[in-house]
Design a protein around this motif. Structure first.
Motif, PDB file in Angstrom:
ATOM      1  N   HIS B 241       0.824  -1.200   0.000  1.00 52.76           N
ATOM      2  CA  HIS B 241       0.000   0.000   0.000  1.00 52.76           C
ATOM      3  C   HIS B 241       0.864   1.260   0.000  1.00 52.76           C
ATOM      4  CE1 HIS B 241      -3.716   2.138   1.961  1.00 52.76           C
ATOM      5  NE2 HIS B 241      -3.245   2.784   0.930  1.00 52.76           N
ATOM      6  N   GLN B 242       1.825   1.315   0.934  1.00 48.69           N
ATOM      7  CA  GLN B 242       2.666   2.512   1.045  1.00 48.69           C
ATOM      8  C   GLN B 242       3.484   2.729  -0.233  1.00 48.69           C
ATOM      9  OE1 GLN B 242       4.663   2.960   5.131  1.00 48.69           O
ATOM     10  NE2 GLN B 242       3.915   0.875   5.201  1.00 48.69           N
ATOM     11  N   THR B 243       4.076   1.650  -0.750  1.00 49.35           N
ATOM     12  CA  THR B 243       4.932   1.796  -1.920  1.00 49.35           C
ATOM     13  C   THR B 243       4.126   2.212  -3.141  1.00 49.35           C
ATOM     14  OG1 THR B 243       6.392   0.103  -1.017  1.00 49.35           O
ATOM     15  CG2 THR B 243       6.647   0.628  -3.352  1.00 49.35           C
ATOM     16  N   ALA B 244       2.968   1.574  -3.331  1.00 53.44           N
ATOM     17  CA  ALA B 244       2.134   1.938  -4.480  1.00 53.44           C
ATOM     18  C   ALA B 244       1.757   3.415  -4.426  1.00 53.44           C
ATOM     19  CB  ALA B 244       0.879   1.063  -4.508  1.00 53.44           C
ATOM     20  N   GLU B 245       1.399   3.887  -3.234  1.00 54.94           N
ATOM     21  CA  GLU B 245       1.024   5.306  -3.100  1.00 54.94           C
ATOM     22  C   GLU B 245       2.214   6.205  -3.376  1.00 54.94           C
ATOM     23  OE1 GLU B 245      -1.820   6.609  -2.685  1.00 54.94           O
ATOM     24  OE2 GLU B 245      -3.175   5.215  -1.668  1.00 54.94           O
ATOM     25  N   LEU B 246       3.368   5.866  -2.841  1.00 54.24           N
ATOM     26  CA  LEU B 246       4.514   6.780  -2.952  1.00 54.24           C
ATOM     27  C   LEU B 246       5.131   6.800  -4.344  1.00 54.24           C
ATOM     28  CD1 LEU B 246       6.337   6.383   0.483  1.00 54.24           C
ATOM     29  CD2 LEU B 246       4.668   8.083  -0.229  1.00 54.24           C
ATOM     30  N   VAL B 247       5.049   5.684  -5.070  1.00 54.26           N
ATOM     31  CA  VAL B 247       5.612   5.711  -6.428  1.00 54.26           C
ATOM     32  C   VAL B 247       4.525   5.970  -7.462  1.00 54.26           C
ATOM     33  CG1 VAL B 247       7.485   4.168  -5.740  1.00 54.26           C
ATOM     34  CG2 VAL B 247       5.474   3.211  -6.883  1.00 54.26           C
ATOM     35  N   GLY B 248       3.270   6.031  -7.015  1.00 55.07           N
ATOM     36  CA  GLY B 248       2.187   6.471  -7.886  1.00 55.07           C
ATOM     37  C   GLY B 248       1.691   5.442  -8.877  1.00 55.07           C
ATOM     38  N   ILE B 249       1.569   4.188  -8.427  1.00 56.90           N
ATOM     39  CA  ILE B 249       1.008   3.157  -9.301  1.00 56.90           C
ATOM     40  C   ILE B 249      -0.083   2.407  -8.545  1.00 56.90           C
ATOM     41  CG2 ILE B 249       3.117   2.883 -10.654  1.00 56.90           C
ATOM     42  CD1 ILE B 249       3.745   0.367  -9.058  1.00 56.90           C
ATOM     43  N   PRO B 250      -0.977   1.714  -9.255  1.00 55.77           N
ATOM     44  CA  PRO B 250      -2.057   0.992  -8.578  1.00 55.77           C
ATOM     45  C   PRO B 250      -1.516  -0.164  -7.727  1.00 55.77           C
ATOM     46  CG  PRO B 250      -2.517   1.248 -10.929  1.00 55.77           C
ATOM     47  CD  PRO B 250      -1.105   1.645 -10.724  1.00 55.77           C
ATOM     48  N   LEU B 251      -2.269  -0.487  -6.692  1.00 53.72           N
ATOM     49  CA  LEU B 251      -1.914  -1.613  -5.820  1.00 53.72           C
ATOM     50  C   LEU B 251      -1.655  -2.887  -6.612  1.00 53.72           C
ATOM     51  CD1 LEU B 251      -4.509  -1.637  -2.885  1.00 53.72           C
ATOM     52  CD2 LEU B 251      -2.061  -1.270  -2.712  1.00 53.72           C
ATOM     53  N   SER B 252      -2.484  -3.107  -7.615  1.00 52.83           N
ATOM     54  CA  SER B 252      -2.429  -4.372  -8.343  1.00 52.83           C
ATOM     55  C   SER B 252      -1.130  -4.535  -9.128  1.00 52.83           C
ATOM     56  CB  SER B 252      -3.616  -4.469  -9.307  1.00 52.83           C
ATOM     57  OG  SER B 252      -3.589  -3.358 -10.193  1.00 52.83           O
ATOM     58  N   ARG B 253      -0.390  -3.444  -9.254  1.00 46.64           N
ATOM     59  CA  ARG B 253       0.886  -3.529  -9.986  1.00 46.64           C
ATOM     60  C   ARG B 253       2.042  -3.900  -9.063  1.00 46.64           C
ATOM     61  NH1 ARG B 253       0.666   0.722 -13.961  1.00 46.64           N
ATOM     62  NH2 ARG B 253       2.937   0.800 -13.952  1.00 46.64           N
ATOM     63  N   VAL B 254       1.770  -4.034  -7.778  1.00 48.48           N
ATOM     64  CA  VAL B 254       2.847  -4.290  -6.809  1.00 48.48           C
ATOM     65  C   VAL B 254       2.616  -5.641  -6.137  1.00 48.48           C
ATOM     66  CG1 VAL B 254       4.087  -3.423  -4.789  1.00 48.48           C
ATOM     67  CG2 VAL B 254       2.962  -1.807  -6.356  1.00 48.48           C
ATOM     68  N   THR B 255       3.644  -6.454  -6.115  1.00 45.91           N
ATOM     69  CA  THR B 255       3.616  -7.696  -5.342  1.00 45.91           C
ATOM     70  C   THR B 255       4.755  -7.647  -4.335  1.00 45.91           C
ATOM     71  OG1 THR B 255       2.845  -8.894  -7.294  1.00 45.91           O
ATOM     72  CG2 THR B 255       3.625 -10.220  -5.441  1.00 45.91           C
ATOM     73  N   VAL B 256       4.423  -7.918  -3.101  1.00 40.58           N
ATOM     74  CA  VAL B 256       5.447  -7.906  -2.050  1.00 40.58           C
ATOM     75  C   VAL B 256       5.647  -9.329  -1.551  1.00 40.58           C
ATOM     76  CG1 VAL B 256       6.059  -7.067   0.255  1.00 40.58           C
ATOM     77  CG2 VAL B 256       4.936  -5.537  -1.386  1.00 40.58           C
ATOM     78  N   TYR B 257       6.908  -9.751  -1.571  1.00 44.07           N
ATOM     79  CA  TYR B 257       7.285 -11.078  -1.097  1.00 44.07           C
ATOM     80  C   TYR B 257       7.970 -10.919   0.260  1.00 44.07           C
ATOM     81  CZ  TYR B 257       6.546 -12.216  -6.014  1.00 44.07           C
ATOM     82  OH  TYR B 257       5.998 -12.364  -7.265  1.00 44.07           O
ATOM     83  N   PRO B 258       7.302 -11.294   1.341  1.00 46.88           N
ATOM     84  CA  PRO B 258       7.939 -11.129   2.646  1.00 46.88           C
ATOM     85  C   PRO B 258       9.020 -12.188   2.861  1.00 46.88           C
ATOM     86  CG  PRO B 258       5.802 -12.192   2.895  1.00 46.88           C
ATOM     87  CD  PRO B 258       5.954 -11.870   1.429  1.00 46.88           C
ATOM     88  N   CYS B 259      10.205 -11.729   3.172  1.00 47.77           N
ATOM     89  CA  CYS B 259      11.287 -12.659   3.489  1.00 47.77           C
ATOM     90  C   CYS B 259      11.212 -13.004   4.972  1.00 47.77           C
ATOM     91  CB  CYS B 259      12.630 -12.007   3.182  1.00 47.77           C
ATOM     92  SG  CYS B 259      12.804 -11.515   1.452  1.00 47.77           S
ATOM     93  N   GLU B 260      12.028 -13.955   5.396  1.00 49.99           N
ATOM     94  CA  GLU B 260      12.141 -14.162   6.836  1.00 49.99           C
ATOM     95  C   GLU B 260      12.595 -12.856   7.464  1.00 49.99           C
ATOM     96  OE1 GLU B 260      11.102 -16.675   8.346  1.00 49.99           O
ATOM     97  OE2 GLU B 260      10.993 -18.228   6.820  1.00 49.99           O
ATOM     98  N   ILE B 261      12.236 -12.648   8.716  1.00 51.93           N
ATOM     99  CA  ILE B 261      12.482 -11.342   9.324  1.00 51.93           C
ATOM    100  C   ILE B 261      13.283 -11.505  10.609  1.00 51.93           C
ATOM    101  CG2 ILE B 261      10.134 -11.454  10.247  1.00 51.93           C
ATOM    102  CD1 ILE B 261      10.106  -8.382  10.281  1.00 51.93           C
ATOM    103  N   GLY B 262      14.356 -10.744  10.700  1.00 52.79           N
ATOM    104  CA  GLY B 262      15.206 -10.805  11.893  1.00 52.79           C
ATOM    105  C   GLY B 262      14.845  -9.735  12.898  1.00 52.79           C
TER     106      GLY B 262
END
Lengths: 87, 750
Positions: B241-262
């Motif tokens: 959501h944040q990235t799509a808003e800040l770079v100005g593209i629709p949500l559907s154009r962004v896929t986020v792959y969560p990695c393991e988190i430290g």
């Protein structure tokens, strides 16, 4: 009939009255009734027809994400509170 | 919803091996830094050397000419988000502020604020290019201490930020971005009824969440306009959501792959690197990876607020509290937003006060934008309230535990912010303290003392989704969207196993990307085991419904005639196991896929109490923690090892907050200790084994009674430790950290 608790910072609009009973289907309707009785209340609580960003509603102690659409059919108490995130 | 009793469970309360354990102990788990591509570019960020300055110009021309440089960007490469506000689940964010934090626009507001970024063949080439970027600054006076920033003549950070007082804005711009006020009863009457009134002031320093894994993001802006991001985050959907808003593209154009988190602890919810990596990728035409160094993490990402808290309590001679008054000011850091709301709501949340008022202020200052940190806001205020309460116990010669029990909130108690508690475990936690071996063990010797403190956190509900695919071998693949920080994959798998009558090992949990699972809010607010657990339970019930229908086909009867007990489906003497039915699913009907989404209304309240034994060296001011016990109501501990781990981890972070951790700022607002060598977090050599006692008062809003447990454990430690120091030395430490030099000085002045 639900009891709407008026936030302390808005009591200036209600002449110090802390809570009122309203018969409303949902929170939005309750706010409209509050505003009719205490003009300015909706402007302080809402942005357009939504709750202001950063506000949430708690119904009978339970925080709801449904905002003005939250149902009040069996509600006893309604509070307007800051949103709570977490870490 | 009725919570079951513990003896009904076969899986819950056991300690199976975590599903991600083998990958993590063998080094195969994929973290953000492990992401690789053949043509990967490496990014670096130029950061402000000044805490407060106006950017007059940025010249990137020399950097762009460096061989091996693919792209250079500044704030001018981002679209202007204007005044749009985005709801990120945990709360709203003004996108212009978020964007200006990701890349400074017009002004830099803290040392370490990003001003430009480079993508190149290597980080070394990128660093070489950064050195050639010319930024012309007009240096402005910084303001760091929260009370200084509230002054009328303080340097103003934002011309367009006004004080919001519940929907009413101040006439003039101000660093004070929010004022909250709560009241209950008649405060004057409450203090008039008191036999003793004590008022004290407390200060806390900025402290960082201190996650071991730095921020990292890799972005690949594909030729078809699709943006893929691999990152370490507490919420893949909020990054989308944040990235799509800040770079100005629709949500559907962004896929986020969560990695393991430290580790995240609240600090990996807001985006920092993801939009930068995205625009560098678009400009360079190749995937770009950005990894922060530790100094960038300290200087460029959110600490928890520094604070000033004044608490006044009144009590009768028998210890009954009559009134409480609190005045709270929190750092917001560079941009508005922060935990002043929950800080106000938590300051008296453990005690049944008939009369109270609370005022809270959130204040912009020249520090990194503050972010959530485990029970955000609650630790600061508990430190104050618990210390004043302890002082009242001393003045009235009352047992501090009995004083807390006498005033503890219970079902039906009304909080100062209004709502009434449902069934809660505050009293049960204190009773567990009373019955504990630690509390009843003697503590003798000079300069030794014991402290007790209570803490509270709400726990959030928010939204979660889960899908569960039944395999023909009788196992189930669970797909969910809550990034796993503390073992939640296994605690969720256990809830599904319990629902279906299977073993934890027969469930294969997967944390999915944003295209592969329904919307799920962040891993935060102590919500995952509760809320995503709720979704998992409902997905299990959906599976049972479908399998009941298939059993009805098998036995040519109505589905309602099928009974389910554990993993066995039966009717009129016929029975079939879950595994046998799963094997027949493709013959009996459609593939079985359970699904559920939830957005629970809830009041999931977590209480904890900590006991600390310390010894103070009067010659150095060093405090040694001799023994430490954390007691907490978990509702129902799904996997007790993970609950204990959360209690221990939170306690150790709180001990660090109490004794050592702080940002040291120079006069120019520059952080002087931006490394783990100089920012003193506790190591295993600094703390004893943290003992734990789990209390289980079932949460009526969850079928298994689950309460969130991740955040409450950080709330009591600063209070418990400083109260123990007082009992060891006679000195109350009203400023954190109670570090050796500060405590030594206090001892000299006592």
């Amino acid at each position: 009939m639900a009891t709407i608790f008026i936030p302390a910072q808005l009591k200036e609009l209600s002449s110090g009255i802390g809570h009122v009973d309203v018969a409303a289907d949902n929170v939005g309707e309750a706010i409209r009734q509050l505003d009719a009785r205490f003009p300015g209340m909706k402007q302080r609580l809402c942005a357009g027809d939504e709750l202001k960003p950063g506000l949430q509603v708690a119904i009978d102690g339970k925080m709801s994400s449904r905002g003005v659409l939250a149902k009040l059919d069996v509600a006893r108490e309604v509070h307007f509170l800051p949103v709570i995130g977490g870490g | 919803m009725k919570a079951a009793t513990s003896d009904e469970y076969k899986i819950l309360g056991t300690r199976p091996i975590r599903h991600d354990g083998a990958d993590k102990v063998t080094g195969k788990a994929k973290y953000g830094a492990d992401v690789q591509f053949a043509n990967l570019a490496h990014g670096k960020i130029l950061r402000s050397p000044h805490a407060h300055a106006r950017i007059k110009s940025i010249d990137t021309s020399a950097a762009e000419k460096v061989p091996g440089v693919f792209a250079v960007i500044t704030a001018n490469d981002f679209p202007d988000p204007q005044d749009k506000i985005a709801d990120l689940g945990e709360g709203p964010v003004t996108l212009s502020h978020l964007g200006s934090n990701v890349m400074a626009r017009g002004k830099v507001l803290y040392k370490g604020h990003a001003v430009a970024a480079v993508a190149a063949t290597s980080t070394h080439v990128a660093e070489q290019a950064l050195n050639l970027i010319q930024v012309d600054y007009e240096i402005l006076e910084p303001v760091l201490w929260v009370l200084d920033a509230m002054a009328e003549d303080a340097p103003l950070l934002h011309e367009n930020v006004f004080t919001d007082s519940m929907g009413e804005a101040s006439e003039k711009p101000s660093n004070i971005e929010k004022h909250l006020h709560f009241e209950k009863g008649d405060i004057e009457q409450g203090f008039a009824e008191a036999d003793i009134v004590i008022e004290r002031e407390f200060k806390t320093a900025s402290v960082h969440q201190g996650y071991i894994e730095p921020h990292v993001a890799t972005a690949d802006w594909n030729e078809d306009g699709q943006l893929r991001i691999w990152t370490s985050t507490q919420g893949s959907f909020t990054v989308r959501h944040q990235t799509a808003e800040l770079v100005g593209i629709p949500l559907s154009r962004v896929t986020v792959y969560p990695c393991e988190i430290g580790g995240g602890f609240g600090g990996k919810i807001a985006v920092y690197l993801q939009p930068v990596a995205a625009l560098l990728s678009r400009k360079s035409g190749r995937p770009v990876k950005l990894v922060m160094q530790r100094d960038e993490v300290f200087e460029g990402t959110g600490p928890t607020p520094g604070s000033f808290v004044r608490v006044k309590l009144g009590a009768k001679n028998d210890g009954t509290l009559t009134a409480g008054k609190a005045w709270i000011a929190f750092d917001a850091g560079a941009f508005p937003g922060g935990p002043i709301g929950p800080g106000c709501m938590c300051v008296f949340s453990c005690y049944d006060l008939p009369h109270a008022t609370v005022d809270g202020y959130n204040v912009c200052n020249n520090k990194p934008k503050t972010q959530a940190y485990r029970a955000p806001g609650s630790t600061h205020v508990a430190y104050a309230t618990e210390n004043v309460l302890d002082e009242i116990a001393g003045e009235l010669d009352l047992d501090p535990l009995d004083l807390r029990l006498k005033n503890a909130v219970k079902e039906g108690s009304r909080r100062v912010d209004g709502p009434v508690y449902p069934e809660i475990g505050c009293v049960e936690v204190l009773e567990a303290v009373k019955n504990s071996e630690h509390w009843n063990a003697p503590l003798e010797g000079p300069y030794r003392g014991r402290g007790l403190a209570l803490g509270f956190w709400f726990n959030c509900g928010l939204k979660s989704s889960a899908t569960a695919n039944v395999n023909t071998d009788g196992t189930v693949t669970l797909i969910e969207g809550s990034t796993d920080i503390g073992g939640s994959r296994t605690s969720l798998a256990m809830q599904l196993a319990e629902t279906l009558g299977l073993t934890a090992e027969e469930i294969h949990p997967q944390v999915a990307d944003t295209d592969s699972v329904g919307y799920t809010d962040v891993t935060g607010g102590s919500r995952v085991t509760f809320a995503t657990g709720l979704a998992v339970c409902k997905a299990g019930e959906d599976i049972q419904k479908q399998m009941r229908q298939q059993a009805a086909v098998l036995w040519d009867c109505d589905a309602n005639e099928i009974e389910i007990s554990g993993s066995t489906f039966s009717r009129n003497g016929n029975s079939i196991s879950f595994q046998e039915l799963a094997a027949k699913q493709l013959q009996l009907g459609e593939p079985i896929v359970g699904r559920a989404t939830v957005a629970p209304d809830c009041s999931t309240n977590g209480f904890g109490a900590h006991i600390a034994d310390v010894e103070v060296d009067p010659e150095t001011g060093k405090t040694t923690v001799l023994r430490y016990t954390a007691i907490q109501d978990a509702g129902k501990a799904i996997h007790p090892s993970y609950v204990e781990g959360q209690m221990q981890g939170g306690a150790v972070q709180g001990i660090g907050w109490a004794l050592n951790e702080e940002y040291f700022f120079g006069d120019a607002g520059d952080m002087k200790n931006a490394s783990f060598l100089d920012y003193r977090m506790p190591t295993c050599l600094d703390v004893p084994m943290i003992e734990t006692i789990i209390v289980e008062v079932p949460n009526p809003d969850h079928p298994f009674g689950v309460r969130g447990v991740g955040e409450t454990p950080i709330v009591p430690p600063p209070a418990a430790i400083t109260i123990a120091i007082h009992n060891a030395t006679g000195v109350y430490m009203r400023e954190l950290p109670a570090s050796p030099p500060r405590l030594w000085k206090a001892l000299q002045e006592a």
